[in-house]
Design an enzyme around this catalytic site. Sequence first.
Site, PDB file in Angstrom:
ATOM      1  CB  ILE A  97     132.669 -23.323  51.151  1.00 42.72           C
ATOM      2  CG1 ILE A  97     133.186 -22.939  49.765  1.00 42.72           C
ATOM      3  CG2 ILE A  97     133.493 -22.613  52.227  1.00 42.72           C
ATOM      4  CD1 ILE A  97     133.136 -21.436  49.491  1.00 42.72           C
ATOM      5  N   GLY A 128     123.869 -29.620  47.904  1.00 43.93           N
ATOM      6  CA  GLY A 128     124.916 -30.398  48.557  1.00 43.93           C
ATOM      7  C   GLY A 128     124.567 -31.876  48.588  1.00 43.93           C
ATOM      8  CB  ALA A 131     124.302 -18.804  49.684  1.00 44.16           C
ATOM      9  CE1 TYR A 179     125.573 -15.816  45.999  1.00 44.94           C
ATOM     10  CE2 TYR A 179     127.420 -14.669  44.996  1.00 44.94           C
ATOM     11  CZ  TYR A 179     126.930 -15.578  45.908  1.00 44.94           C
ATOM     12  OH  TYR A 179     127.799 -16.257  46.733  1.00 44.94           O
ATOM     13  CB  VAL A 210     134.371 -21.730  35.691  1.00 48.39           C
ATOM     14  CG1 VAL A 210     135.547 -21.264  36.547  1.00 48.39           C
ATOM     15  CG2 VAL A 210     134.814 -21.919  34.248  1.00 48.39           C
ATOM     16  CB  ILE A 214     135.125 -20.209  27.184  1.00 46.26           C
ATOM     17  CG1 ILE A 214     135.960 -21.348  27.789  1.00 46.26           C
ATOM     18  CG2 ILE A 214     135.712 -18.850  27.577  1.00 46.26           C
ATOM     19  CD1 ILE A 214     137.401 -21.378  27.306  1.00 46.26           C
TER      20      ILE A 214
END
Length: 333
Positions: A16, A40, A79, A144, A188, A204
């Site tokens: 993001i 990253g 984060a 979190y 996911v 899953i």
Amino acid sequence: MTAKRNSLVTGAAGFIGSHVVDELIQRGHPVVALDDLSGGFRDNINPRAQFIEGSVVDAALVGQLFAEHHFEYVFHLGAYAAEGLSHFIRRFNYENNLIGSVNLINAAVNHDVKCFVFTSSIAVYGRNQLPMTEELVPQPEDPYGIAKYAVELDLRAAHELFGLNYIVFRPHNVFGERQNIADRYRNVVGIFMNNILQNKPLPIFGDGQQSRAFSYIGDVAPVIAGSVAVPDAYNEVFNVGADQPYSVNELARVICQAMGAEFRPHYLPARNEVVHAYSSHEKVARVFGYKPRFTLEDGIGRMAAWVKQFGARHSKSFGTLDITKNLPPSWRD
């Protein structure tokens, strides 16, 4: 002539964060891009940004950057967002997601930052009524979410005592190009696509009926980057993301179709997580004129095209955990 708006973006090499950097540069912000490259990639960083490799946990570095660059705006996206794993990496979670944030807030107060934009999460809501609205009292159920809500509270306290303006966004289940598909603990969509590229089944947890509203990055990054130019947004909290929830099974089928693959689920024991989570976006629509532009199929199709070009990545384990009790078996190797 419009004055330049010097901005710091943390987590700028991440998913993001790198998209927010792009949006800010398009809006004329000179950007200092801070990232420790733990999750990253250097290639994600816009070449027009000034990149600094370092961590928000390093209070001395944070103070030095604020003193040198006189930031008007801070966009804090740095984060480690593995919500499920946060139970087992409690110290790491709080040091990086809470203490690192406090270092930034201290520096923002001391250097008279105009606005501090914080990317929180709908993880702060926990098992709350649906759809989740900003008026609900948060009840986070994992470290979190607890850390994210603590930062929100600290920002409010800093505003009340020191006058630091802030904007809090609570995005949810964001996916898109540049997502780290090699991270086995989060994202996911990336996990499913990475497995398909390696001809592996889709892992899953539980029966796959848990639901989320999966949000494409093209609907999230622009509103975050543009928020500081909206005075009515100051000192407010906003949900941001997609409106329509889908089950994990439904998501998996959409991904398989976009990737040209057969639906091959591998159902694992259910883990400790909120079963259904999606939020209302009436407030962000009212203040920003926000309306998602991309359907799930649109966003998945765009990400699938990027992933096919990007290729598969090997998933690594986190490393040393604080706690291994009740760790999902699939995370033990």
